[in-house]
Design a protein around this motif. Structure first.
Motif, PDB file in Angstrom:
ATOM      1  N   ASP A 626      60.427 -10.125 -25.918  1.00 20.80           N
ATOM      2  CA  ASP A 626      61.751 -10.613 -26.344  1.00 20.80           C
ATOM      3  C   ASP A 626      62.435 -11.193 -25.111  1.00 20.80           C
ATOM      4  OD1 ASP A 626      64.303 -11.093 -27.184  1.00 20.80           O
ATOM      5  OD2 ASP A 626      64.586  -9.151 -28.173  1.00 20.80           O
ATOM      6  N   ASN A 627      62.435 -12.525 -25.031  1.00 17.11           N
ATOM      7  CA  ASN A 627      62.934 -13.170 -23.805  1.00 17.11           C
ATOM      8  C   ASN A 627      64.454 -13.116 -23.658  1.00 17.11           C
ATOM      9  OD1 ASN A 627      63.672 -14.997 -25.746  1.00 17.11           O
ATOM     10  ND2 ASN A 627      62.511 -16.728 -24.899  1.00 17.11           N
ATOM     11  N   ALA A 628      65.136 -12.425 -24.570  1.00 20.65           N
ATOM     12  CA  ALA A 628      66.577 -12.193 -24.402  1.00 20.65           C
ATOM     13  C   ALA A 628      66.832 -10.835 -23.751  1.00 20.65           C
ATOM     14  CB  ALA A 628      67.282 -12.264 -25.745  1.00 20.65           C
ATOM     15  N   ARG A 629      65.722 -10.112 -23.448  1.00 22.39           N
ATOM     16  CA  ARG A 629      65.854  -8.791 -22.842  1.00 22.39           C
ATOM     17  C   ARG A 629      65.071  -8.741 -21.527  1.00 22.39           C
ATOM     18  NH1 ARG A 629      64.620  -4.359 -27.384  1.00 22.39           N
ATOM     19  NH2 ARG A 629      65.338  -3.026 -25.669  1.00 22.39           N
ATOM     20  N   PHE A 729      69.972 -12.306 -14.399  1.00 28.56           N
ATOM     21  CA  PHE A 729      71.214 -12.044 -15.128  1.00 28.56           C
ATOM     22  C   PHE A 729      71.467 -13.134 -16.168  1.00 28.56           C
ATOM     23  CE2 PHE A 729      72.444  -9.250 -11.577  1.00 28.56           C
ATOM     24  CZ  PHE A 729      73.061  -8.227 -12.281  1.00 28.56           C
ATOM     25  N   ILE A 730      71.136 -14.373 -15.781  1.00 34.78           N
ATOM     26  CA  ILE A 730      71.565 -15.525 -16.577  1.00 34.78           C
ATOM     27  C   ILE A 730      70.527 -15.945 -17.619  1.00 34.78           C
ATOM     28  CG2 ILE A 730      72.367 -17.912 -16.443  1.00 34.78           C
ATOM     29  CD1 ILE A 730      73.074 -17.303 -13.484  1.00 34.78           C
ATOM     30  N   GLU A 731      69.254 -16.001 -17.203  1.00 37.24           N
ATOM     31  CA  GLU A 731      68.218 -16.562 -18.084  1.00 37.24           C
ATOM     32  C   GLU A 731      68.091 -15.827 -19.418  1.00 37.24           C
ATOM     33  OE1 GLU A 731      63.747 -18.426 -17.544  1.00 37.24           O
ATOM     34  OE2 GLU A 731      64.743 -17.415 -15.872  1.00 37.24           O
ATOM     35  N   PRO A 732      68.116 -14.491 -19.440  1.00 42.40           N
ATOM     36  CA  PRO A 732      68.035 -13.820 -20.760  1.00 42.40           C
ATOM     37  C   PRO A 732      69.189 -14.193 -21.681  1.00 42.40           C
ATOM     38  CG  PRO A 732      67.578 -12.267 -19.002  1.00 42.40           C
ATOM     39  CD  PRO A 732      68.091 -13.518 -18.345  1.00 42.40           C
ATOM     40  N   LEU A 733      70.348 -14.503 -21.096  1.00 41.91           N
ATOM     41  CA  LEU A 733      71.503 -14.869 -21.921  1.00 41.91           C
ATOM     42  C   LEU A 733      71.262 -16.182 -22.662  1.00 41.91           C
ATOM     43  CD1 LEU A 733      74.440 -14.040 -19.469  1.00 41.91           C
ATOM     44  CD2 LEU A 733      73.631 -12.667 -21.391  1.00 41.91           C
ATOM     45  N   THR A 734      70.487 -17.071 -22.015  1.00 43.82           N
ATOM     46  CA  THR A 734      70.236 -18.380 -22.650  1.00 43.82           C
ATOM     47  C   THR A 734      69.323 -18.252 -23.872  1.00 43.82           C
ATOM     48  OG1 THR A 734      68.288 -18.844 -21.268  1.00 43.82           O
ATOM     49  CG2 THR A 734      70.453 -19.485 -20.398  1.00 43.82           C
ATOM     50  N   ASN A 735      68.678 -17.096 -24.001  1.00 41.93           N
ATOM     51  CA  ASN A 735      67.739 -16.886 -25.116  1.00 41.93           C
ATOM     52  C   ASN A 735      68.334 -16.036 -26.237  1.00 41.93           C
ATOM     53  OD1 ASN A 735      65.655 -18.286 -23.699  1.00 41.93           O
ATOM     54  ND2 ASN A 735      65.296 -16.435 -22.476  1.00 41.93           N
ATOM     55  N   VAL A 736      69.616 -15.720 -26.130  1.00 37.72           N
ATOM     56  CA  VAL A 736      70.280 -14.932 -27.176  1.00 37.72           C
ATOM     57  C   VAL A 736      70.381 -15.767 -28.445  1.00 37.72           C
ATOM     58  CG1 VAL A 736      72.456 -13.852 -27.862  1.00 37.72           C
ATOM     59  CG2 VAL A 736      71.548 -13.501 -25.556  1.00 37.72           C
TER      60      VAL A 736
END
Length: 765
Positions: A626-629, A729-736
């Motif tokens: 899960d690339n948002a985690r 910190f930032i990259e997982p947020l882009t996958n939400v």
């Protein structure tokens, strides 16, 4: 308790202060040196002149100099050094009023000199009249004889009055009436501890302080003058020309300068000359204790200049001795005196507790080994004496002693100067052996060294002489700054304990390990505890238990470390779980509480949030499932728990990184999930991210889609290596997927807290 047995307070004239039968004054060694400037002295004399001027119109005129605060020591127990049988009848320790008392005594000596010299001239003038009178008698000139007899008698009376004035002034010395040595029979009215010693024999007496030395030499000059036809000779100021006398000598010169104006008749504050006829005013007659009319009528316009000088000097001296006064406070103990001084003092900072403690140690060292120096005291002096601002010096000294009291006794002595003074004096006295006293001083020195190199230092901590491995040094500095920046003062004494042992054995590898462990352990405990309790919530009691039980035991540093760990773990279990002591249960209980605890707080406690965020993303990577985690990664794959990353928050300008809220603190857009605000999740770790300052400002209060675009741009743009450090910190947020909702924040919080625990818990375990 009867208060009149604790202290007494009464008004006293200058004469009452210096002539108190059998009393001499003792300046404890902790008193700062005499430091009044010429400007202070000039104002002091102008105040007296102002009083003389007021007296012309009001018979109640006085000049009030403030308080003279003393401690009564009838047996001289506080005097060091001293000789049996050679102490004054009574000793008074001067706690407040040193500057005024010293200046009064200097003024008395200079008035004595002026009056003694003018008396010599009047005696010579009388001799001339007596010679003329004898000649007239031989010539049988009875008419002129009557006039010369009257003038000679008037001069005799004036000389006699001057003699009485000189006797009143000469109380700057105390007459012991000893017949052992004509010079050493007289004691300086004031001496200073550790450098002066009263004695009736030359081999016993020591007068090295500028004031005592000057008073003794000045009196020697009086005695020597009595052996030369009883004609006073001026004291040679070259006898006190060395550097050590500079303040005393400069003030003597200023006094002499001011007295020149007095003897010329300028006795009023505005520089107006007082005509001789004004001295016939009844109020001045009362002070002079005679009427000047006879002299004026006898001599008329031919009144000799030296007679005029004598009258003006006599007026000034009589007013000084009888109408210049202080509130004389006598207390039975130094502690009471210091408390009273602090209550009365409004013009400056009182002596620090250390400044009153240090001379007591020196006195002890002199008694047991004849030593007056101590390396540990010198080290403390170097730190504290480097502070020029007295208020700041007081403040930092209080911090040192507060930390030391926990280290030494297991409890706080408090920040009040009176309590700290009592603690230092009593706890040092309680050390039963010379070895334990030496250890005590070493502890105090190491406490001071530690605090000035870490807690009180502006910039990176300096562990001089303690060479830690570079990785450990980085993490120790992060942890130390966390504790300092967040004001976790209660932890200092425990750190000082290990620092003390390590400083005594800087090459001991085991102690180095223990020192780094305890610093990291306390930082981890502080972050874990605070991030799930939203406050200190009784954490001080944990440390007090450590200080009162563990540190007071005779055990090794390794055993202390183990016991501290045990107490910390026990506290965390009680705080977050009920009965199960398994680590997994504790972690789950902590995460459950921490994920909904607002960890973002402005002010000092923002450090807790910073440390939690860094530990949450230290050595993590994006989950393949899960690339948002995020999930834990290899060691050193994404190192954030180091001093470089901690410093990013303190950098200036564009290089600074700050904490950004994803959902804003102030909801201004209906795109945000209102439950985030309602459930107070906005300030929790799941809603926080680290961004460069410029990007943080750009994100501000924008809606979720705008922020999402910003995060995507940040991951793709040609960022610096420093910026890339924070991509996790930032990259997982882009996958939400979808909007930024409550469940997303809680899931992210659980992941981050899980990582944080995995990174921080080993520092405790």
């Amino acid at each position: 308790m009867e208060l009149d047995k604790v202290f007494s307070s009464m008004p006293k004239s200058v004469y009452g202060v210096i002539s108190d039968p059998g009393v001499c004054y003792y300046m404890p060694a902790y008193q700062r040196p005499y430091s009044w400037s010429s400007k202070n002295v000039k104002r002091f004399i102008e105040d007296i002149k102002s009083g003389i001027e007021s007296l012309y119109n009001s018979e109640d005129a006085i000049t009030f100099l403030g308080a003279l605060l003393t401690v009564t020591d009838m047996h001289g127990d506080s005097v060091e050094p001293s000789h049996n049988g050679h102490l004054p009848n009574a000793v008074r320790l001067v706690i407040d009023g040193q500057q005024r008392l010293t200046t009064i005594l200097l003024l008395c000596t200079r008035l004595y000199e002026k009056i003694a010299l003018v008396k010599v001239k009047l005696e010579k003038l009388k001799t001339n009249y007596d010679s003329k009178l004898a000649k007239l008698e031989s010539e049988g000139n009875c008419e002129d004889k009557t006039e010369f007899e009257a003038k000679s008698d008037a001069l005799s009376e004036q000389v006699d009055r001057l003699n009485q004035t000189l006797s009143s002034l000469q109380f700057f010395m105390h007459d012991t009436n000893s017949q052992l040595d004509p010079n050493y029979r007289y004691y300086p009215k004031v001496i200073r501890g550790l450098v002066d010693c009263w004695g009736k024999k030359s081999k016993l007496a020591t007068y090295n302080s500028p004031l005592a030395s000057y008073l003794f030499k000045f009196n020697e000059n009086i005695i020597n003058s009595q052996g030369t036809n009883n004609k006073y000779k001026a004291f040679d100021l070259n006898d006190i020309s060395s550097e050590s006398y500079s303040v005393v000598l400069n003030n003597i010169k200023e006094i002499d300068k001011q007295l020149v104006t007095v003897e010329r008749g300028y006795c009023w504050s505005e520089g107006e000359k007082v005509e001789l006829k004004a001295l016939e005013e009844p109020k001045y007659t009362k002070v002079l204790n005679f009427r000047v009319t006879q002299l004026i009528e006898l001599f008329g316009d031919d009144l000799d200049v030296d007679i005029r000088r004598s009258l003006y000097l006599q007026l000034f001296t009589s007013y000084l001795l009888e109408r210049v006064c202080v509130t004389f406070v006598a207390v039975t103990s130094e502690n009471y005196a210091f408390d009273m001084f602090e209550a009365l003092n409004t013009t400056g900072e009182p002596l620090t507790a250390y400044e009153t403690f240090r001379p007591k140690v020196i006195e002890h060292l002199q008694k047991i080994s004849n030593e007056s120096t101590c390396e540990d005291l010198e080290e403390i002096d170097n730190y504290l004496n480097s502070i020029t601002d007295s208020a700041q010096k007081q403040k930092l000294t209080q911090k040192v002693i507060d930390a030391f009291s926990y280290f030494q006794s297991g409890k706080s002595c408090g920040n009040h100067i009176s309590n700290q003074r009592t603690f230092l004096l009593s706890s040092f006295k309680q050390q039963s052996t010379e070895e334990s006293k030496a250890v005590y001083l070493k502890k105090l020195a190491n406490t001071t060294d530690f605090l000035f190199k870490t807690w009180l230092k502006d910039g990176q901590a300096d562990f001089q002489g303690i060479y830690l491995p570079i990785d450990e040094h980085q993490q120790v500095n992060v942890c130390m700054e966390l504790l300092i920046d967040t004001g976790h003062d209660i932890s200092r004494a425990l750190l000082i304990y290990f620092y003390h042992h390590l400083r005594n054995e800087p090459e001991n590898e085991e102690l180095k390990v223990l020192f780094t462990r305890i610093v990291k352990m306390l930082a981890a405990f502080w972050v874990i505890r605070r991030s799930a309790t939203n406050g200190t919530d009784g954490i001080d009691s944990v440390y007090k238990k450590i200080y009162s039980s563990v540190l007071q035991q005779s055990i090794t540093p390794a055993e202390v470390n183990a016991k501290v760990k045990e107490i910390i773990k026990e506290d965390l279990k009680k705080k977050f779980i009920t009965s199960n002591d398994k680590e997994g249960q504790l972690k789950e209980a902590w995460v459950s509480k921490a994920k909904t605890t607002p960890v973002y707080k402005k002010g000092k406690q923002i450090g807790i949030c910073r440390m939690l965020l860094l530990s949450a993303m230290h050595d993590v990577t994006i989950s393949a499932e899960d690339n948002a985690r995020t999930i834990k990664a290899k060691l050193n794959s994404a190192p954030l728990l180091n001093y470089f990353r901690w410093s990013d928050f303190k950098a200036k300008g564009a290089n600074q990184f700050t904490i950004e809220h994803i959902a804003p603190q102030t909801f201004i857009d209906n795109q945000w999930d209102s439950s985030l605000d309602e459930n107070k999740l906005v300030d929790t770790i799941g809603n926080l991210v680290i961004l460069p300052r410029g990007d943080n400002a750009e994100a501000s209060n924008k809606d979720w889609h705008s922020k999402l675009e910003l995060y995507k741009n940040l991951t793709h743009k040609n960022t610096s290596s420093n910026d890339k450090t924070y991509l996790n910190f930032i990259e997982p947020l882009t996958n939400v997927k979808g909007l930024w909702r409550q469940e997303t924040v809680l899931q992210r919080a659980e992941d981050m807290l899980d990582h944080a625990w995995e990174n921080l818990w080993p520092w405790i375990e």
